[in-house]
Design a protein around this motif. Structure first.
Motif, short mmCIF file in Angstrom:
data_model
loop_
_atom_site.label_atom_id
_atom_site.label_comp_id
_atom_site.label_asym_id
_atom_site.label_seq_id
_atom_site.Cartn_x
_atom_site.Cartn_y
_atom_site.Cartn_z
N PRO A 52 43.24 41.53 39.82
CA PRO A 52 42.61 42.48 40.67
C PRO A 52 43.08 42.37 42.04
O PRO A 52 43.34 41.41 42.59
CB PRO A 52 41.29 42.04 40.63
N VAL A 53 42.91 43.49 42.74
CA VAL A 53 43.36 43.64 44.39
C VAL A 53 42.23 43.29 45.10
O VAL A 53 42.63 42.37 46.12
CB VAL A 53 43.76 45.19 44.39
N LEU A 54 40.93 43.47 44.80
CA LEU A 54 39.72 42.89 45.66
C LEU A 54 39.12 42.06 45.13
O LEU A 54 38.91 41.80 43.87
CB LEU A 54 38.96 44.27 45.82
N PHE A 55 38.51 41.35 46.04
CA PHE A 55 37.59 40.25 45.62
C PHE A 55 36.19 40.57 46.27
O PHE A 55 36.20 40.64 47.58
CB PHE A 55 38.01 38.68 45.94
N ALA A 56 35.17 40.34 45.51
CA ALA A 56 33.86 40.60 45.96
C ALA A 56 33.07 39.30 45.72
O ALA A 56 32.92 39.28 44.38
CB ALA A 56 33.28 41.78 45.43
N HIS A 57 32.24 38.84 46.78
CA HIS A 57 31.70 37.56 46.49
C HIS A 57 30.43 37.80 47.16
O HIS A 57 30.35 38.54 48.31
CB HIS A 57 32.21 36.41 47.07
N TYR A 58 29.13 37.51 46.58
CA TYR A 58 27.92 37.62 47.38
C TYR A 58 27.74 36.94 48.34
O TYR A 58 28.09 35.71 48.53
CB TYR A 58 26.77 37.21 46.26
N ARG A 59 27.27 37.52 49.64
CA ARG A 59 27.01 36.79 51.04
C ARG A 59 25.47 37.32 51.53
O ARG A 59 25.04 38.21 50.77
CB ARG A 59 28.05 37.23 52.13
N ILE A 60 25.10 36.62 52.23
CA ILE A 60 23.55 36.75 52.71
C ILE A 60 23.74 37.83 54.06
O ILE A 60 24.51 37.47 55.05
CB ILE A 60 23.00 35.69 53.34
N GLY A 61 23.02 38.84 54.02
CA GLY A 61 23.18 39.61 55.14
C GLY A 61 22.01 39.54 56.05
O GLY A 61 21.23 38.56 55.90
N ARG A 62 21.57 40.56 56.93
CA ARG A 62 20.41 40.67 57.95
C ARG A 62 19.24 40.50 57.00
O ARG A 62 19.06 41.19 55.94
CB ARG A 62 20.35 41.99 58.61
N ASN A 63 18.29 39.82 57.41
CA ASN A 63 16.96 39.81 56.90
C ASN A 63 17.14 39.14 55.46
O ASN A 63 16.22 39.24 54.65
CB ASN A 63 16.27 40.97 56.78
N GLY A 64 17.99 38.43 55.08
CA GLY A 64 18.24 37.58 54.24
C GLY A 64 18.74 38.46 52.98
O GLY A 64 18.40 38.00 51.68
N ARG A 65 19.17 39.68 52.95
CA ARG A 65 19.45 40.49 51.88
C ARG A 65 20.82 40.26 51.43
O ARG A 65 21.81 40.30 52.10
CB ARG A 65 19.34 41.93 52.38
N PRO A 66 21.29 40.05 50.17
CA PRO A 66 22.48 39.69 49.53
C PRO A 66 23.25 40.98 49.53
O PRO A 66 22.65 41.91 49.00
CB PRO A 66 22.19 38.82 48.33
N PHE A 67 24.52 40.93 49.75
CA PHE A 67 25.50 42.00 49.55
C PHE A 67 26.71 41.31 49.01
O PHE A 67 26.98 40.46 49.23
CB PHE A 67 25.43 42.71 50.85
N ARG A 68 27.60 42.29 48.14
CA ARG A 68 28.83 42.14 47.82
C ARG A 68 29.79 42.24 49.21
O ARG A 68 30.18 43.26 49.45
CB ARG A 68 29.18 42.81 46.69
N CYS A 69 30.53 41.25 49.54
CA CYS A 69 31.19 40.97 50.71
C CYS A 69 32.81 41.39 50.20
O CYS A 69 33.17 40.59 49.18
CB CYS A 69 31.33 39.96 51.62
N PHE A 70 33.63 42.56 50.61
CA PHE A 70 34.65 42.57 50.12
C PHE A 70 35.84 42.18 50.84
O PHE A 70 35.91 41.94 52.01
CB PHE A 70 34.97 44.05 50.07
N LYS A 71 36.99 41.71 50.11
CA LYS A 71 38.15 41.18 50.71
C LYS A 71 39.51 41.61 49.98
O LYS A 71 39.28 41.58 48.61
CB LYS A 71 37.93 39.55 50.93
N PHE A 72 40.54 41.40 50.33
CA PHE A 72 41.77 41.50 49.50
C PHE A 72 41.75 39.96 48.75
O PHE A 72 41.65 39.12 49.38
CB PHE A 72 43.19 41.84 50.17
N ARG A 73 41.99 40.05 47.36
CA ARG A 73 41.95 38.66 46.92
C ARG A 73 43.35 37.96 47.18
O ARG A 73 44.27 38.50 47.12
CB ARG A 73 42.21 39.04 45.18
N THR A 74 42.93 36.58 47.52
CA THR A 74 44.08 35.90 48.11
C THR A 74 44.35 34.51 47.26
O THR A 74 44.99 33.68 47.44
CB THR A 74 43.64 35.36 49.57
N MET A 75 43.48 34.43 46.16
CA MET A 75 43.51 33.45 45.34
C MET A 75 44.02 33.65 43.80
O MET A 75 43.74 34.89 43.51
CB MET A 75 42.32 32.70 45.20
N VAL A 76 44.14 32.73 43.06
CA VAL A 76 44.50 32.77 41.66
C VAL A 76 43.37 33.49 41.01
O VAL A 76 42.19 33.45 41.69
CB VAL A 76 44.77 31.87 40.77
#
Length: 216
Positions: A52-76
């Protein structure tokens, strides 16, 4: 020593709707202009291991709302399994991970991933998060829910603003600062937040990326 008491989420930051609209529009423009460059990076990531090209991992946003934070995949591709095996086999690595939420030398990082991390280009897909209203250009570093306890009484500071594509942590040493220092930087940013501070951080970000200060 900083002694002021933490404030409530609503009292820390004024209405941010106009600011968010401007950020979204700016992110759309940047995304369009950088599309050919992003496509090249995506191809490089894919060609390394056909994963996969992108990696999406859940992070905590404003007011505690979780969201999927996107990055280019840099790991195996099986990075979570590799990490678990590493920590099970080496108590020192486990202690390092529990202290810093990262490894100084991480064998999971791919060759192209190493370059992307050192230049911070892996974070460019977070422009999508800005367009979706989940992040801002400047703010605290996005964290996972387990890290909130590390913020202690300053947790409300983190939760009062959207996390940022860049921030004080990124321009103040990045991986060269301790976790406690990172928390302090996030707290200071929220308490001193202004258009001028954001502009200065963005300007310093270009310098940090160019000279790779604190990048690993």
């Amino acid at each position: 020593m900083h002694t002021s008491a933490p404030l409530t989420t609503l009292s820390l930051v004024p209405n941010a709707l106009p600011e968010r609209s401007t950020a979204r529009l700016s992110a759309v423009v940047l995304l369009v202009l950088s599309a050919p460059f992003l496509l090249v990076i995506a191809c490089l990531v894919w060609f390394e291991d056909r994963g996969p090209v992108l990696f999406a991992h859940y992070r905590i946003g404003r007011n505690g709302r979780p969201f999927r934070c996107f990055k280019f995949r840099t790991m195996v591709r099986n990075a979570d399994v590799v990490l678990r095996d590493l920590l099970d086999a080496d108590p020192q690595l486990r202690a390092q991970w529990e202290r810093d939420q990262k490894l100084e030398v991480d064998p999971r990082i791919t060759r192209i991933g190493n370059l992307l991390r050192r230049t911070s280009l892996d974070e460019l897909p977070q422009l999508f998060n800005i367009i979706r209203g989940e992040m801002a250009f400047v703010g605290p570093r996005p964290i996972v829910v387990q890290e909130l306890t590390r913020y202690g009484v300053w947790k409300r500071h983190y939760l009062s603003v959207p996390p940022g594509l860049t921030g004080l942590w990124q321009v103040s040493g990045r991986n060269d600062v301790s976790y406690d220092q990172r928390v302090a930087l996030d707290r200071d940013y929220v308490e001193q937040r202004s258009w001028l501070l954001d502009a200065l951080i963005v300007a310093r970000t270009f310098k940090v990326v160019a000279f790779r200060h604190g990048a690993r």
